[in-house]
Design a protein around this motif. Structure first.
Motif, PDB file in Angstrom:
ATOM      1  N   ASP A 153      -4.053   7.704  17.230  1.00 54.88           N
ATOM      2  CA  ASP A 153      -2.906   6.877  17.645  1.00 54.88           C
ATOM      3  C   ASP A 153      -2.646   5.754  16.649  1.00 54.88           C
ATOM      4  N   TYR A 154      -3.733   5.172  16.145  1.00 59.02           N
ATOM      5  CA  TYR A 154      -3.598   4.097  15.154  1.00 59.02           C
ATOM      6  C   TYR A 154      -2.878   4.599  13.900  1.00 59.02           C
ATOM      7  N   LEU A 155      -3.285   5.771  13.410  1.00 59.18           N
ATOM      8  CA  LEU A 155      -2.673   6.314  12.199  1.00 59.18           C
ATOM      9  C   LEU A 155      -1.222   6.718  12.445  1.00 59.18           C
ATOM     10  N   ILE A 156      -0.944   7.321  13.621  1.00 58.26           N
ATOM     11  CA  ILE A 156       0.426   7.742  13.923  1.00 58.26           C
ATOM     12  C   ILE A 156       1.365   6.544  13.994  1.00 58.26           C
TER      13      ILE A 156
ATOM     14  N   THR B 274      -2.781 -15.325 -13.913  1.00 59.84           N
ATOM     15  CA  THR B 274      -3.035 -13.894 -13.784  1.00 59.84           C
ATOM     16  C   THR B 274      -4.394 -13.662 -13.132  1.00 59.84           C
ATOM     17  N   ILE B 275      -4.555 -12.468 -12.597  1.00 60.10           N
ATOM     18  CA  ILE B 275      -5.794 -12.077 -11.915  1.00 60.10           C
ATOM     19  C   ILE B 275      -6.594 -11.158 -12.823  1.00 60.10           C
ATOM     20  N   MET B 276      -7.874 -11.440 -12.964  1.00 65.72           N
ATOM     21  CA  MET B 276      -8.744 -10.548 -13.725  1.00 65.72           C
ATOM     22  C   MET B 276      -9.075  -9.318 -12.887  1.00 65.72           C
ATOM     23  N   ASN B 277      -8.971  -8.147 -13.484  1.00 60.56           N
ATOM     24  CA  ASN B 277      -9.264  -6.875 -12.808  1.00 60.56           C
ATOM     25  C   ASN B 277      -8.521  -6.757 -11.469  1.00 60.56           C
ATOM     26  N   PRO B 278      -7.200  -6.792 -11.492  1.00 59.50           N
ATOM     27  CA  PRO B 278      -6.437  -6.702 -10.233  1.00 59.50           C
ATOM     28  C   PRO B 278      -6.568  -5.329  -9.588  1.00 59.50           C
ATOM     29  N   ARG B 279      -6.331  -5.311  -8.286  1.00 63.26           N
ATOM     30  CA  ARG B 279      -6.365  -4.055  -7.535  1.00 63.26           C
ATOM     31  C   ARG B 279      -5.099  -3.937  -6.700  1.00 63.26           C
ATOM     32  N   ILE B 280      -4.791  -2.714  -6.326  1.00 65.04           N
ATOM     33  CA  ILE B 280      -3.605  -2.487  -5.529  1.00 65.04           C
ATOM     34  C   ILE B 280      -3.789  -3.112  -4.149  1.00 65.04           C
ATOM     35  N   PRO B 281      -2.787  -3.784  -3.590  1.00 67.37           N
ATOM     36  CA  PRO B 281      -2.912  -4.387  -2.247  1.00 67.37           C
ATOM     37  C   PRO B 281      -3.212  -3.328  -1.185  1.00 67.37           C
ATOM     38  N   LEU B 282      -3.975  -3.714  -0.205  1.00 67.36           N
ATOM     39  CA  LEU B 282      -4.371  -2.805   0.871  1.00 67.36           C
ATOM     40  C   LEU B 282      -3.546  -3.077   2.122  1.00 67.36           C
ATOM     41  N   LEU B 283      -3.192  -2.009   2.825  1.00 67.97           N
ATOM     42  CA  LEU B 283      -2.412  -2.115   4.057  1.00 67.97           C
ATOM     43  C   LEU B 283      -3.271  -1.728   5.251  1.00 67.97           C
ATOM     44  N   TYR B 284      -3.243  -2.583   6.285  1.00 68.48           N
ATOM     45  CA  TYR B 284      -3.844  -2.214   7.569  1.00 68.48           C
ATOM     46  C   TYR B 284      -2.940  -2.767   8.666  1.00 68.48           C
TER      47      TYR B 284
ATOM     48  N   LEU C 103     -12.966   6.321  17.604  1.00 63.68           N
ATOM     49  CA  LEU C 103     -12.241   5.127  18.041  1.00 63.68           C
ATOM     50  C   LEU C 103     -12.238   4.070  16.943  1.00 63.68           C
ATOM     51  N   ILE C 104     -11.268   3.180  17.033  1.00 62.59           N
ATOM     52  CA  ILE C 104     -11.199   2.011  16.166  1.00 62.59           C
ATOM     53  C   ILE C 104     -11.327   0.771  17.046  1.00 62.59           C
ATOM     54  N   ILE C 105     -12.255  -0.114  16.696  1.00 66.86           N
ATOM     55  CA  ILE C 105     -12.417  -1.385  17.400  1.00 66.86           C
ATOM     56  C   ILE C 105     -11.934  -2.485  16.469  1.00 66.86           C
ATOM     57  N   THR C 106     -10.890  -3.171  16.854  1.00 64.51           N
ATOM     58  CA  THR C 106     -10.306  -4.202  16.000  1.00 64.51           C
ATOM     59  C   THR C 106      -9.770  -5.330  16.860  1.00 64.51           C
TER      60      THR C 106
END
Length: 465
Positions: free
Chosen positions: A221-224, A269-279, A203-206
């Protein structure tokens, strides 16, 4: 003092108003002068006290004085508030319901916990989750309090000279003796049961998209739903991470705009940037509970540049700005809300148009669960008291006086839902908390403090009580 005039001519009335304003300004000037003189005396007294007595003695004295000042200030505040309310009632006989406006005092809050799965949760588990995802269970026991006393003892043994230790120890012992710590670890056991069920049933609790409601979702269901959201908007999977390439493009863009960005005094600019995360978060207030995608750009290469450009956006008509924004991407559309029944909500207030006058009332979204820090959460008591008093201060400052009594009733209901004792709420909401916090500004005499050799710093753990 009362200023009056027997002549009722227009010129006399204007002269009377001018005299009243002048008198008020002189009164304010007098009291401001008294205030400034008091602050100066307080500064001198504070400097002398910090030099002559120990920190523990000063803290105890400071607390006692502040409490007396708070009580005295509250009495003065209540008297002035009654006078102000009388003036408002005499000048404006406005009735809130005269223009068909209904206050939200009796609003029913949204559910605090929603289970979209077939997994059964016990009543104790639901009650614990109703306190919110930020609730901190109280896992301290009487043994922890004893250990806390030992840590304080070790810290006080560092005080020099030794003859000052007894006073500090007696003051600390008095405070610790009044502490009440429940030897109760039931919430921790319940929390472990919840985590075990979530792990065993995948389960996911959010929290929900709006309202701070806790939701249970099947991970599948969350992923689908999230993948369906991506597929329906024609997202494509990349074979490589484009972050470094995008970072290079951002730097190149900044260098190509020297005139536009020449006045910027901070790096874009951002030092050591990272790819944006999706949730994704569930939209519980909509049919079939669709998901709302959230992209976290906290470490994206263009974060600072976007913030800067956003601050430079020109103002324009609502229709023009909307049309311009919505022309970029058919899948990314903006909306604008206009007033309905002479009112429109904005953040946590509702602006009400009443003739040619605008009034404000406290507003909660329909999806609001009414959850705040629970009274049983393992947080310092002053955080909980400040939450109540500051919420009241904020609400009363945002709303028109005609809605104040209704807002107090609503606040009391809300905090009762979060486990706060009614007796405490009556004291905070109906008496002491009606006054703004009394602050005494005093500057430390740093030279006197530095010269003192008996100042010792020690770290002790936090324990409730």
């Amino acid at each position: 003092m009362k200023i009056s005039c027997k002549n009722n001519s227009p010129q006399a009335k204007l002269a009377l108003k001018s005299a009243i304003r002048t008198w008020i300004k002189l009164e304010m000037k007098k009291w401001y002068k008294i205030r400034d003189n008091n602050k100066l005396h307080l500064k001198v007294i504070h400097s002398e006290l910090t030099y002559r007595i120990s920190p523990a003695e000063f803290d105890h004295l400071d607390f006692t004085i502040r409490e007396e000042v708070r009580i005295l200030g509250h009495k003065q505040y209540e008297n002035q508030l009654k006078k102000l309310e009388a003036l408002v009632n005499n000048v404006d006989k406005f009735e809130p319901n005269s223009l068909n406006y209904v206050s939200e005092t009796n609003k029913i809050f949204y559910e605090k916990v929603i289970n979209f799965t077939d997994v059964h949760f016990e009543e104790a588990e639901i009650k614990l989750l109703e306190k919110g995802l930020k609730h901190c269970p109280n896992v301290f026991s009487k043994n922890d309090l004893k250990q806390f006393a030992v840590n304080v003892e070790l810290a006080l043994n560092k005080i020099e000279p030794p003859e000052n230790r007894d006073l500090e120890k007696s003051l600390c012992a008095r405070i610790i003796s009044k502490a009440t710590v429940e030897d109760n670890k039931n919430e921790s056991l319940v929390l472990k049961q919840i985590k075990k069920k979530a792990s065993e049933n995948d389960l996911i609790i959010t929290k929900a998209d709006k309202g701070n409601t806790v939701t249970f979702l099947n991970r599948n269901d969350y992923l689908i739903k999230t993948e369906s959201l991506l597929n329906s908007n024609n997202f494509l999977e990349l074979k490589f991470d484009p972050t470094s390439k995008f970072q290079t493009a951002v730097k190149k863009t900044i260098k190509s705009c020297p005139n536009l960005l020449s006045q910027v005094s901070f790096p874009l600019t951002i030092m050591n940037p990272r790819i944006p995360l999706l949730y994704a978060l569930p939209k519980i207030h909509k049919e079939n509970c669709p998901m709302r995608p959230i992209v976290s750009y906290t470490h994206a290469p263009s974060l600072k540049l976007c913030k800067f450009l956003n601050s430079m956006l020109p103002e324009g008509s609502l229709a023009t700005v909307l049309e311009h924004f919505n022309s970029y991407n058919t899948h990314l559309q903006f909306t604008a809300e206009e007033e309905v029944d002479n009112s429109i909500p904005f953040l946590d207030i509702r602006v009400i148009r009443m003739g040619e006058v605008l009034r404000t009332d406290w507003y909660n979204k329909p999806s609001s669960s009414g959850r705040y820090l629970h009274y049983r959460s393992c947080h310092p008591q002053n955080m909980k008291l400040n939450l109540v008093t500051q919420m009241k201060t904020r609400v009363l400052r945002l709303t028109h006086p005609t809605f104040h009594s209704q807002c107090i009733v609503k606040l009391k209901k809300l905090f009762v839902m979060n486990g706060y004792p009614i007796k405490l709420l009556n004291k905070l909401l109906c008496n002491t908390s009606s006054s703004p916090p009394v602050e005494v500004t005093m500057s430390l005499n740093t030279d006197a403090m530095i010269d003192r050799a008996d100042i010792v710093y020690a770290t002790i753990p936090y324990i409730p009580g």
